[in-house]
Motif scaffolding. Structure first.
Motif, PDB file in Angstrom:
ATOM      1  N   TRP B  35       0.862  -1.184   0.000  1.00 45.74           N
ATOM      2  CA  TRP B  35       0.000   0.000   0.000  1.00 45.74           C
ATOM      3  C   TRP B  35       0.899   1.235   0.000  1.00 45.74           C
ATOM      4  O   TRP B  35       1.868   1.311   0.758  1.00 45.74           O
ATOM      5  CB  TRP B  35      -0.897   0.022   1.238  1.00 45.74           C
ATOM      6  N   TYR B  36       0.541   2.183  -0.859  1.00 49.28           N
ATOM      7  CA  TYR B  36       1.288   3.428  -0.951  1.00 49.28           C
ATOM      8  C   TYR B  36       0.386   4.592  -0.549  1.00 49.28           C
ATOM      9  O   TYR B  36      -0.825   4.583  -0.802  1.00 49.28           O
ATOM     10  CB  TYR B  36       1.812   3.651  -2.368  1.00 49.28           C
ATOM     11  N   GLN B  37       1.014   5.603   0.061  1.00 46.24           N
ATOM     12  CA  GLN B  37       0.321   6.824   0.456  1.00 46.24           C
ATOM     13  C   GLN B  37       0.887   7.960  -0.385  1.00 46.24           C
ATOM     14  O   GLN B  37       2.109   8.078  -0.532  1.00 46.24           O
ATOM     15  CB  GLN B  37       0.569   7.081   1.944  1.00 46.24           C
ATOM     16  N   GLN B  38       0.017   8.802  -0.917  1.00 42.03           N
ATOM     17  CA  GLN B  38       0.485   9.898  -1.750  1.00 42.03           C
ATOM     18  C   GLN B  38      -0.182  11.205  -1.337  1.00 42.03           C
ATOM     19  O   GLN B  38      -1.421  11.290  -1.312  1.00 42.03           O
ATOM     20  CB  GLN B  38       0.220   9.624  -3.236  1.00 42.03           C
ATOM     21  N   PHE B  39       0.642  12.188  -1.030  1.00 40.34           N
ATOM     22  CA  PHE B  39       0.151  13.532  -0.741  1.00 40.34           C
ATOM     23  C   PHE B  39       0.227  14.367  -2.016  1.00 40.34           C
ATOM     24  O   PHE B  39       1.038  14.078  -2.911  1.00 40.34           O
ATOM     25  CB  PHE B  39       0.981  14.175   0.376  1.00 40.34           C
ATOM     26  N   PRO B  40      -0.618  15.401  -2.122  1.00 39.87           N
ATOM     27  CA  PRO B  40      -0.625  16.223  -3.343  1.00 39.87           C
ATOM     28  C   PRO B  40       0.760  16.761  -3.680  1.00 39.87           C
ATOM     29  O   PRO B  40       1.474  17.280  -2.818  1.00 39.87           O
ATOM     30  CB  PRO B  40      -1.604  17.345  -2.986  1.00 39.87           C
ATOM     31  N   GLY B  41       1.144  16.611  -4.929  1.00 41.05           N
ATOM     32  CA  GLY B  41       2.428  17.134  -5.388  1.00 41.05           C
ATOM     33  C   GLY B  41       3.625  16.280  -5.015  1.00 41.05           C
ATOM     34  O   GLY B  41       4.768  16.659  -5.299  1.00 41.05           O
ATOM     35  N   LYS B  42       3.378  15.145  -4.401  1.00 44.92           N
ATOM     36  CA  LYS B  42       4.475  14.249  -3.992  1.00 44.92           C
ATOM     37  C   LYS B  42       4.349  12.911  -4.690  1.00 44.92           C
ATOM     38  O   LYS B  42       3.298  12.556  -5.215  1.00 44.92           O
ATOM     39  CB  LYS B  42       4.434  14.027  -2.467  1.00 44.92           C
ATOM     40  N   GLY B  43       5.456  12.158  -4.664  1.00 42.33           N
ATOM     41  CA  GLY B  43       5.396  10.807  -5.188  1.00 42.33           C
ATOM     42  C   GLY B  43       4.821   9.857  -4.149  1.00 42.33           C
ATOM     43  O   GLY B  43       4.778  10.173  -2.958  1.00 42.33           O
ATOM     44  N   PRO B  44       4.355   8.685  -4.570  1.00 45.15           N
ATOM     45  CA  PRO B  44       3.840   7.701  -3.611  1.00 45.15           C
ATOM     46  C   PRO B  44       4.943   7.232  -2.673  1.00 45.15           C
ATOM     47  O   PRO B  44       6.103   7.105  -3.078  1.00 45.15           O
ATOM     48  CB  PRO B  44       3.366   6.552  -4.515  1.00 45.15           C
ATOM     49  N   ALA B  45       4.563   6.953  -1.433  1.00 45.48           N
ATOM     50  CA  ALA B  45       5.507   6.441  -0.435  1.00 45.48           C
ATOM     51  C   ALA B  45       4.946   5.161   0.159  1.00 45.48           C
ATOM     52  O   ALA B  45       3.760   5.093   0.497  1.00 45.48           O
ATOM     53  CB  ALA B  45       5.743   7.472   0.660  1.00 45.48           C
ATOM     54  N   LEU B  46       5.796   4.139   0.268  1.00 39.99           N
ATOM     55  CA  LEU B  46       5.350   2.855   0.817  1.00 39.99           C
ATOM     56  C   LEU B  46       4.894   3.013   2.257  1.00 39.99           C
ATOM     57  O   LEU B  46       5.580   3.594   3.093  1.00 39.99           O
ATOM     58  CB  LEU B  46       6.480   1.830   0.750  1.00 39.99           C
ATOM     59  N   LEU B  47       3.704   2.458   2.519  1.00 44.40           N
ATOM     60  CA  LEU B  47       3.126   2.508   3.856  1.00 44.40           C
ATOM     61  C   LEU B  47       3.331   1.166   4.575  1.00 44.40           C
ATOM     62  O   LEU B  47       3.843   1.081   5.673  1.00 44.40           O
ATOM     63  CB  LEU B  47       1.635   2.800   3.711  1.00 44.40           C
ATOM     64  N   ILE B  48       2.913   0.115   3.937  1.00 45.33           N
ATOM     65  CA  ILE B  48       2.956  -1.233   4.504  1.00 45.33           C
ATOM     66  C   ILE B  48       2.765  -2.216   3.356  1.00 45.33           C
ATOM     67  O   ILE B  48       2.135  -1.894   2.353  1.00 45.33           O
ATOM     68  CB  ILE B  48       1.856  -1.394   5.585  1.00 45.33           C
ATOM     69  N   ALA B  49       3.317  -3.428   3.510  1.00 43.28           N
ATOM     70  CA  ALA B  49       3.188  -4.425   2.452  1.00 43.28           C
ATOM     71  C   ALA B  49       2.997  -5.800   3.077  1.00 43.28           C
ATOM     72  O   ALA B  49       3.410  -6.040   4.218  1.00 43.28           O
ATOM     73  CB  ALA B  49       4.417  -4.423   1.552  1.00 43.28           C
ATOM     74  N   ILE B  50       2.389  -6.705   2.313  1.00 43.52           N
ATOM     75  CA  ILE B  50       2.125  -8.053   2.814  1.00 43.52           C
ATOM     76  C   ILE B  50       2.384  -9.079   1.729  1.00 43.52           C
ATOM     77  O   ILE B  50       2.289  -8.764   0.534  1.00 43.52           O
ATOM     78  CB  ILE B  50       0.670  -8.167   3.332  1.00 43.52           C
ATOM     79  N   ARG B  51       2.733 -10.280   2.139  1.00 46.24           N
ATOM     80  CA  ARG B  51       2.852 -11.417   1.232  1.00 46.24           C
ATOM     81  C   ARG B  51       1.700 -12.376   1.521  1.00 46.24           C
ATOM     82  O   ARG B  51       1.175 -12.388   2.619  1.00 46.24           O
ATOM     83  CB  ARG B  51       4.187 -12.117   1.444  1.00 46.24           C
ATOM     84  N   PRO B  52       1.327 -13.209   0.568  1.00 50.58           N
ATOM     85  CA  PRO B  52       0.135 -14.056   0.740  1.00 50.58           C
ATOM     86  C   PRO B  52       0.295 -15.194   1.734  1.00 50.58           C
ATOM     87  O   PRO B  52      -0.669 -15.929   1.961  1.00 50.58           O
ATOM     88  CB  PRO B  52      -0.114 -14.590  -0.680  1.00 50.58           C
ATOM     89  N   ASP B  53       1.462 -15.360   2.351  1.00 49.07           N
ATOM     90  CA  ASP B  53       1.617 -16.433   3.328  1.00 49.07           C
ATOM     91  C   ASP B  53       1.113 -16.043   4.719  1.00 49.07           C
ATOM     92  O   ASP B  53       1.098 -16.873   5.633  1.00 49.07           O
ATOM     93  CB  ASP B  53       3.071 -16.904   3.394  1.00 49.07           C
TER      94      ASP B  53
END
Lengths: 117, 115
Positions: B35-53
């Motif tokens: 999941w990425y979070q993006q503020f106006p005028g900025k690039g996306p930043a990684l918030l949290i990630a998961i694998r299917p296991d």
């Protein structure tokens, strides 16, 4: 340390002109990606470099788009004969690019906002 | 063909509420879901990630729930704050084992947290 930087931050051009967009990845990152983000949409993949070579260019929309990374660091996205539909934010991302089976975090730059009049 | 479908398109909650954003994917070869979070005028930043296991992952106020059989995953933001107001993108990738690492993004959810 410094993050991914992109220049220019904004670019306005006329239909039919040629533009170059530059990306400076995080130092030491061998993997580099270009994405395009249209208004109100998520980023769409364009091309992925591992080192100097384009490992996957399946996202380039047509032959007007081309990207290079001659020394495995800075990359330039080149758009020929620009069209109004090319207007978007062009995002660059980089990751470590280590070999192995682990998905790496992609760090994004602030993007270049391209407007084709 | 939209490989990752995200909903809702926009979401408004009060401070302290728990916004939930949902995503569904089609390609069973995907094995990495950030999941990425993006503020106006900025690039996306990684918030949290998961694998299917795993079925759930928590980092601070952010939780991903993952349902492999349904091919769905969701983001929950606990005790939401006005500073969480941003656009959130889910994404999916085949990771390093299945080829290129390109991320396939959803269309985004614009979250507004009112004070």
């Amino acid at each position: 340390g410094a993050g991914v930087s992109q220049t220019p931050s904004n670019k306005v051009t006329e239909k039919g002109k040629y533009v170059e967009l530059r990306c400076d990845p995080i130092s030491g990152h061998t993997a580099l990606y270009w994405y395009r983000q249209s208004l109100g949409q998520g980023p769409e993949f364009l091309i992925y470099f591992q080192g100097t070579g384009a490992a996957d260019d399946s996202g380039l929309p047509n032959d007007r788009f081309f990207a290079v990374r001659p020394e495995g660091s800075v990359s330039t996205l080149k758009i020929q004969r620009t069209e109004r539909g090319d207007s978007a934010v062009y995002l660059c991302a980089s990751s470590l690019g280590l070999a192995g089976g682990v998905q790496e975090t992609q760090y994004f730059g602030p993007g270049t906002r391209l407007l084709v009049l | 063909q939209q490989q990752v479908k995200q909903s809702p398109q926009s979401l408004i909650v009060q401070k302290g509420g728990i916004p939930i954003i949902n995503c569904a994917y089609e390609n069973t070869a995907f094995d990495y879901f950030p999941w990425y979070q993006q503020f106006p005028g900025k690039g996306p930043a990684l918030l949290i990630a998961i694998r299917p296991d795993v079925s759930e992952k928590k980092e601070g106020r952010f939780t991903i729930s993952f349902n492999k059989s349904a091919k769905q995953f969701s983001l929950h933001i606990m005790d939401s704050q006005p500073g969480d107001s941003a656009t959130y993108f889910c994404a999916a990738s085949r990771g390093r084992r299945g080829g290129s690492e390109k991320l396939v993004f959803g269309k985004g959810t614009k979250l507004t947290v009112n004070p």
